[in-house]
Every structure is written in C-alpha cells, then in structure tokens.
Design an enzyme around this catalytic site. Structure first.
Site: not given
Ligand code: ACO
Length: 323
Positions: A113, A250, A280
């Site tokens: 990214c 980003h 993304n």
């Molecule tokens: N729909 C519904 N529920 C979901 C989904 C979905 N699509 N995906 C995950 N969940 C669930 C999980 O299973 C979890 O359930 P549990 O509590 O029963 O275990 C719950 O939702 C919470 O999951 P978290 O991973 O804690 O959710 P979070 O609030 O952290 O959001 C996210 C997840 C959006 C991925 C976030 O962590 C994020 O944006 N992370 C950073 C990603 C990023 O910035 N990447 C940049 C670099 S990308 C690159 O370089 C290629």
C-alpha cells in the site's frame, strides 16, 4: 535546484461497481458493519479483460492527456503494484509497450500500500539525479485477484483501480516555496511480515496466494507509524498541520484517517477521503484520491499537499509536495 513538479494526473477504474450489500449473500456480513468499521460503501472490481496493465495504461494515458504530453515525452515509467500481470516481466514494461514507447526505461516497485509514496520518492531521485526529465508514476492494482472471497475479514476491504502522475524536472529555488516534491520520509520493518501478507509466491509455493491480514494488529500500528513519518517531514521542512493545505492519506479505513489527522492536528476538512468510493486499492489509493480532489477543484496549483501510506511489510512513508 531541480524539483520534480506535477505536470499531469489521471486515473482509471474498472467498469463494475460492487456495493457492500452485494457481499450479503456471499459471506456473513452487512452493509452496516462494513460502513461503520471502515467507511467503505463500494469498490470497483476488475473484469477478466481488465488487468493491472490495462488499468495502469488507461490512468497513464489520462495523465498524459492532462499534461498535454505524449508517450514520446516520457523517459521513465515507475509502476507501484503488488498485483503485476505476470511474475515477470515487469508490468511497467508492458505498459511502456502498450503506450508505444520504444525508448526510455520502466520498472515495477513493490511496497504494497506504500508503493505509490515509494514510487514518487524514487521518481524524484531519478529526476534530481539527471537520469530522467519526465517520469510517469503509476499506482495500479487488481487486489480482487488475490482475495480469499470466502474470508469476510478481508474480502470486503479491497478494490481495484489505478492512478498516475507525470512528474517533470523544473528549476526551483531550493525553498519550500518551490513547486514539486519537497521532502519525503520512508520506513519499513519486516518484523511485522506475518500481520499482512500473501500466502504464496514464485519462490515458495509456486502459486499466487491469497491476502492474509490480522486487521486489528495492523490498525494498532497504523496511526503511530503514519504520524511518525509525517512529523519527520514537518520537522525537515518547517511545514505544520496549520500551513498544510491538503492531507491525502492511503485509503484503507476512515477510522485510521480520522485518528491520524486528529493526532497530527490536521483539520478534518483538509483530509481527502475516497475510501467510501474505492475501498482499499493499495498502491492506487493515493493517486486515485489525488485525482478526485484535483478533478473536483479542491487541490489547486501552489497548494501544499501531504501524501502518506502504510501497508504490508510493514512499509510506510510520507511525501510533501507543492502542487
Ligand atoms: N462482517 C461482519 N463481521 C466481521 C467482518 C465482516 N466483514 N469481518 C470481521 N468481522 C467480525 C470479526 O470476526 C469479529 O468477530 P468476533 O468479535 O466475534 O471475533 C468482529 O467482527 C470484530 O473484528 P475486528 O477485526 O476486531 O474488527 P475491527 O473493528 O478491528 O475492524 C478492520 C476490522 C476493518 C479490518 C480493521 O481492523 C482495519 O481496518 N484494520 C486495518 C487494515 C488496514 O489499514 N490495512 C492497511 C494496509 S492494507 C495493505 O497494505 C495491503
């Protein structure tokens, strides 16, 4: 001193738009969950005939048209991508061929990214070093090809697209009043490899592999890493959150963008946000956001613009430029 000044900008998106609701029959998720956690509402997904090379070519042609230039005027193409058409040759060389360029040189850069921020910095050094006068810097991705479409924690986050800039050598005064790239700060740290990677490759599995991410872990590191490199650029130049005109981050997650801007004291209305439209798009996300803000008249000649990105590796970086 020589500065690398933006002469043109362009972008390209696949024809097909996939809305959050379109995932509801595929994996256990909802429009509400995706929008609330990430800010994403839709993304573009490439059809079979749309590739990293074809999208990159279209963005490059748009940037050349915007600059009033032709491929004959370009010396170098730097393509930031993690989803090349082939393991080799470089997709940049394929784009060079598609543009009908029989001179100059082209290569790919791989910083996930952060690729576009790395590529702009690299192009700037080739220009300053005198090896190129005009460079096409492209970010193009088809992340849809490396997603596990049964993994709801990753498949809803990414999209496909491309953006491109033409950078051109121009004499500047060596002050921050100059147009062009003014400063950069790049970082990487391989200890974080397992938090965001693709589980395949030519030298290991012999397969392309699928994207794996510990989202919560990436989130935890993102804001600190992003703000560190931006503060480094502020310190190098004397620019501050107040004197900055635009923050073009980003586009991974609206919450990361908001938290970074808040920590840096950058006003909310200076942040360019397109994650709701594109998801993304990895190395394409910064030039796509730039294109959007230039096309709608927000970013104007003379504005101070901060680009930043963070991604797999981890890699991260920031570039300050005057439009
Ligand atoms: N729909 C519904 N529920 C979901 C989904 C979905 N699509 N995906 C995950 N969940 C669930 C999980 O299973 C979890 O359930 P549990 O509590 O029963 O275990 C719950 O939702 C919470 O999951 P978290 O991973 O804690 O959710 P979070 O609030 O952290 O959001 C996210 C997840 C959006 C991925 C976030 O962590 C994020 O944006 N992370 C950073 C990603 C990023 O910035 N990447 C940049 C670099 S990308 C690159 O370089 C290629």
């Amino acid at each position: 001193m020589i500065r690398s000044v933006v002469r043109g900008i362009g972008s390209a998106l696949p024809r097909r738009i996939m809305k959050n609701a379109d995932f509801e029959g595929m994996v256990e998720t909802s429009d509400e969950w995706i929008a609330q956690r990430t800010g994403i509402r839709q993304r573009h997904i490439a059809a079979d005939d749309e590739t990293t090379a074809s999208l990159g070519e279209a963005a490059a042609r748009a940037a050349l048209a915007n600059a009033g230039l032709t491929p004959d005027d370009i010396d170098l193409i730097v393509l930031a991508t993690s989803t090349p058409n082939n393991t080799f040759p470089a997709t940049a060389v394929e784009i060079q061929n598609r543009l009908g360029m029989r001179h100059g040189f082209a290569f790919d850069m791989q910083a996930v990214c952060s690729g576009f921020v790395y590529a702009v910095t690299t192009a700037d050094l080739y220009i300053k070093g005198g090896l190129a006068k005009r460079v096409l810097v492209i970010g193009s991705e088809t992340f849809s090809r490396i997603l596990d479409w049964s993994d709801r924690s990753t498949c809803v986050l990414f999209g496909d697209g491309a953006g491109a800039l033409v950078l051109e050598a121009e004499e500047g005064q060596g002050t921050i009043a100059d147009r062009g790239v003014l400063a950069a700060s790049l970082r990487s740290d391989g200890t974080h490899k397992d938090k965001l990677y693709v589980d395949g490759g030519p030298s290991t599995t012999g397969t392309v592999g699928h994207l794996k991410m510990e989202g919560r872990e990436v989130f935890k590191h993102a804001v600190g890493m992003i703000t560190d490199v931006i503060e480094d650029v502020f310190a190098q130049t004397g620019v501050s959150a107040d004197t900055l005109d635009w923050f073009v981050p980003h586009q991974a997650n609206k919450r990361i963008i908001d938290a970074s801007a808040k920590k840096l004291g950058i006003a909310e209305d200076k942040a360019v946000v397109t994650v709701h439209l594109h998801g993304n798009t990895s190395a394409a996300s910064v030039p796509l956001a730039l294109s959007t803000a230039v096309a709608d008249g927000r970013i104007k000649k003379g504005d101070l613009v901060m680009l930043e990105a963070m991604g797999g590796g981890f890699t991260w970086g920031a570039v300050l430029l005057r439009w």
